[in-house]
Design a protein around this motif. Structure first.
Motif, PDB file in Angstrom:
ATOM      1  N   LEU A   1      -8.835   2.286  44.771  1.00  7.61           N
ATOM      2  CA  LEU A   1      -8.344   2.068  43.416  1.00  7.61           C
ATOM      3  C   LEU A   1      -6.828   2.220  43.395  1.00  7.61           C
ATOM      4  N   ALA A   2      -6.121   1.103  43.282  1.00  2.27           N
ATOM      5  CA  ALA A   2      -4.664   1.145  43.229  1.00  2.27           C
ATOM      6  C   ALA A   2      -4.210   1.626  41.859  1.00  2.27           C
ATOM      7  N   LEU A   3      -3.226   2.508  41.846  1.00  2.00           N
ATOM      8  CA  LEU A   3      -2.709   3.053  40.597  1.00  2.00           C
ATOM      9  C   LEU A   3      -1.257   2.633  40.400  1.00  2.00           C
ATOM     10  N   ALA A   4      -0.928   2.244  39.183  1.00  2.28           N
ATOM     11  CA  ALA A   4       0.449   1.908  38.825  1.00  2.28           C
ATOM     12  C   ALA A   4       1.032   3.099  38.084  1.00  2.28           C
ATOM     13  N   TYR A   5       1.758   3.939  38.791  1.00  3.54           N
ATOM     14  CA  TYR A   5       2.260   5.181  38.210  1.00  3.54           C
ATOM     15  C   TYR A   5       3.414   4.949  37.240  1.00  3.54           C
ATOM     16  N   THR A   6       3.358   5.653  36.136  1.00  2.00           N
ATOM     17  CA  THR A   6       4.434   5.663  35.161  1.00  2.00           C
ATOM     18  C   THR A   6       4.321   6.958  34.372  1.00  2.00           C
ATOM     19  N   THR A   7       5.391   7.328  33.695  1.00  2.00           N
ATOM     20  CA  THR A   7       5.363   8.508  32.829  1.00  2.00           C
ATOM     21  C   THR A   7       5.267   8.045  31.382  1.00  2.00           C
ATOM     22  N   PHE A   8       4.327   8.605  30.629  1.00  2.00           N
ATOM     23  CA  PHE A   8       4.073   8.117  29.285  1.00  2.00           C
ATOM     24  C   PHE A   8       3.611   9.259  28.384  1.00  2.00           C
TER      25      PHE A   8
ATOM     26  N   GLU B   1     -18.210   6.312  12.638  1.00  2.00           N
ATOM     27  CA  GLU B   1     -16.875   6.879  12.486  1.00  2.00           C
ATOM     28  C   GLU B   1     -16.377   7.413  13.821  1.00  2.00           C
ATOM     29  N   VAL B   2     -15.113   7.159  14.122  1.00  2.00           N
ATOM     30  CA  VAL B   2     -14.486   7.724  15.316  1.00  2.00           C
ATOM     31  C   VAL B   2     -13.389   8.677  14.846  1.00  2.00           C
ATOM     32  N   ALA B   3     -13.579   9.964  15.098  1.00  2.11           N
ATOM     33  CA  ALA B   3     -12.643  10.989  14.643  1.00  2.11           C
ATOM     34  C   ALA B   3     -11.840  11.530  15.826  1.00  2.11           C
ATOM     35  N   VAL B   4     -10.618  11.953  15.535  1.00  2.00           N
ATOM     36  CA  VAL B   4      -9.741  12.506  16.566  1.00  2.00           C
ATOM     37  C   VAL B   4      -9.344  13.926  16.194  1.00  2.00           C
ATOM     38  N   GLU B   5      -9.530  14.843  17.131  1.00  2.00           N
ATOM     39  CA  GLU B   5      -9.084  16.227  16.968  1.00  2.00           C
ATOM     40  C   GLU B   5      -8.125  16.523  18.124  1.00  2.00           C
ATOM     41  N   SER B   6      -6.850  16.258  17.894  1.00  2.00           N
ATOM     42  CA  SER B   6      -5.876  16.357  18.968  1.00  2.00           C
ATOM     43  C   SER B   6      -4.906  17.503  18.750  1.00  2.00           C
ATOM     44  N   GLN B   7      -4.696  18.260  19.826  1.00  2.00           N
ATOM     45  CA  GLN B   7      -3.691  19.310  19.835  1.00  2.00           C
ATOM     46  C   GLN B   7      -2.423  18.843  20.553  1.00  2.00           C
ATOM     47  N   LEU B   8      -2.399  17.574  20.909  1.00  2.00           N
ATOM     48  CA  LEU B   8      -1.251  17.026  21.626  1.00  2.00           C
ATOM     49  C   LEU B   8      -0.113  16.737  20.653  1.00  2.00           C
ATOM     50  N   THR B   9       1.095  16.958  21.118  1.00  2.78           N
ATOM     51  CA  THR B   9       2.279  16.644  20.303  1.00  2.78           C
ATOM     52  C   THR B   9       3.211  15.725  21.093  1.00  2.78           C
ATOM     53  N   THR B  10       4.023  16.316  21.951  1.00  3.35           N
ATOM     54  CA  THR B  10       4.974  15.512  22.719  1.00  3.35           C
ATOM     55  C   THR B  10       4.667  15.516  24.217  1.00  3.35           C
ATOM     56  N   GLU B  11       3.480  15.995  24.608  1.00  2.00           N
ATOM     57  CA  GLU B  11       3.136  16.076  26.025  1.00  2.00           C
ATOM     58  C   GLU B  11       3.158  14.692  26.681  1.00  2.00           C
ATOM     59  N   GLN B  12       3.631  14.673  27.920  1.00  4.19           N
ATOM     60  CA  GLN B  12       3.656  13.444  28.698  1.00  4.19           C
ATOM     61  C   GLN B  12       2.850  13.617  29.977  1.00  4.19           C
ATOM     62  N   ALA B  13       2.372  12.504  30.500  1.00  5.82           N
ATOM     63  CA  ALA B  13       1.617  12.522  31.752  1.00  5.82           C
ATOM     64  C   ALA B  13       2.192  11.493  32.707  1.00  5.82           C
ATOM     65  N   SER B  14       1.977  11.730  33.982  1.00  8.66           N
ATOM     66  CA  SER B  14       2.381  10.786  35.012  1.00  8.66           C
ATOM     67  C   SER B  14       1.119  10.254  35.677  1.00  8.66           C
TER      68      SER B  14
ATOM     69  N   HIS C   1     -10.789  15.342  32.731  1.00  9.22           N
ATOM     70  CA  HIS C   1      -9.750  16.331  33.015  1.00  9.22           C
ATOM     71  C   HIS C   1      -8.807  15.742  34.033  1.00  9.22           C
ATOM     72  N   VAL C   2      -7.528  15.622  33.710  1.00 12.26           N
ATOM     73  CA  VAL C   2      -6.564  14.967  34.590  1.00 12.26           C
ATOM     74  C   VAL C   2      -5.274  15.763  34.637  1.00 12.26           C
ATOM     75  N   PRO C   3      -4.694  15.939  35.839  1.00 12.06           N
ATOM     76  CA  PRO C   3      -3.393  16.620  35.918  1.00 12.06           C
ATOM     77  C   PRO C   3      -2.322  15.864  35.128  1.00 12.06           C
ATOM     78  N   LEU C   4      -1.404  16.586  34.540  1.00  7.85           N
ATOM     79  CA  LEU C   4      -0.317  15.942  33.820  1.00  7.85           C
ATOM     80  C   LEU C   4       0.587  15.145  34.779  1.00  7.85           C
TER      81      LEU C   4
END
Length: 268
Positions: free
Chosen positions: A104-111, A135-148, A259-262
């Protein structure tokens, strides 16, 4: 599943009686591709064990039989030849078919993570969820976090998780996506209450293949994931993370967790 052709160039594809976006059609095809490879991998793995055992027992049997009995020796030779033919079929058909997509080739970027969730949820809501009245509901504690990592692949994994939740839910039910992050990882969890009727009813609109929806309700051998989540598992592991699926009991809350590393550093 019945697939209708579009009547004019640029028109949205029509699946199961309702229009879907080109992106949804693409994600549906990706889900089917990963599922095919997952099934082929299971077939290849599960057949090799018994074939190796048969091959070994053939040698044991040969030593027990009369070496001067041509019929017995011919039977043992036939057993070993049959095993060799089956192994060759696995190598030339199943393994060769998977060769192109095994890595599985991955195209890495920070987002930023929060827009990724919003876009994926919007795609699910505007497609099958709206058609099914879920209904699709979202319960997110994310704010400005970024992942690579590979943003498109991770979005596809979230889409499959949410889409299955919608497929398995009755009209008026809710599918919830909860998201959070700590210092090193981010976590996305989809919860819903599965209904066999919602998965099986041919009158309802569906995006996932009939056999995939049926297999997902069967008991999981050795805690293997349902075939339909093959994309989720491959994408998570390619990023150095994991995908988990709880058992699905009628009307009991089911959980799908990514579950994925940032900062992903592990390639497939």
């Amino acid at each position: 599943m019945t697939t209708s052709s579009t009547e004019a160039a640029g028109a949205k594809p029509v699946l199961s009686g309702f229009a879907v976006s080109e992106r949804t059609a693409h994600l549906r095809a990706e889900t089917a591709l990963f599922m095919r490879d997952h099934v082929l991998s299971l077939v290849s793995h599960d057949l090799r064990g018994p074939l190796n055992a048969i091959h070994s027992w053939a040698y044991v049997l040969e030593r027990k039989l009369d070496a001067n009995d041509p019929n017995s020796q011919r039977a043992v030779t036939g057993i070993r030849s049959g095993v060799d033919q089956q192994v060759k079929l696995l190598e030339t058909i199943i393994d060769a078919t998977r060769a192109g997509t095994k890595s599985l080739a991955l195209a890495y970027t920070t987002f930023p993570l929060h827009p990724l969730l919003d876009e994926t949820v919007a795609e699910v809501r505007s497609g099958l969820a709206r058609a099914r009245g879920v209904e699709v509901a979202v319960e997110s504690q994310l704010t400005t976090e970024q992942a690579s990592g590979d943003r498109e692949r991770l979005a596809a994994a979230l889409w499959v998780m949410l889409m299955f939740g919608v497929e398995a839910s009755t009209e008026g039910a809710a599918v919830t996506l909860a998201a959070r992050a700590d210092a090193t990882r981010w976590y996305a969890t989809v919860t819903f209450k599965p209904s066999a009727a919602a998965l099986d009813d041919p009158v309802l609109p569906h995006l996932l293949e009939t056999f995939a929806r049926k297999q997902a309700r069967e008991p999981r051998e050795a805690k293997r994931i349902a075939w339909v989540f093959a994309l989720c598992k491959r994408v998570a592991e390619a990023h150095g993370g994991s995908f988990e699926q709880s058992d699905m009991q009628e009307s009991e809350t089911a959980t799908l967790a990514l579950h994925v590393p940032l900062s992903a550093t592990t390639a497939a």
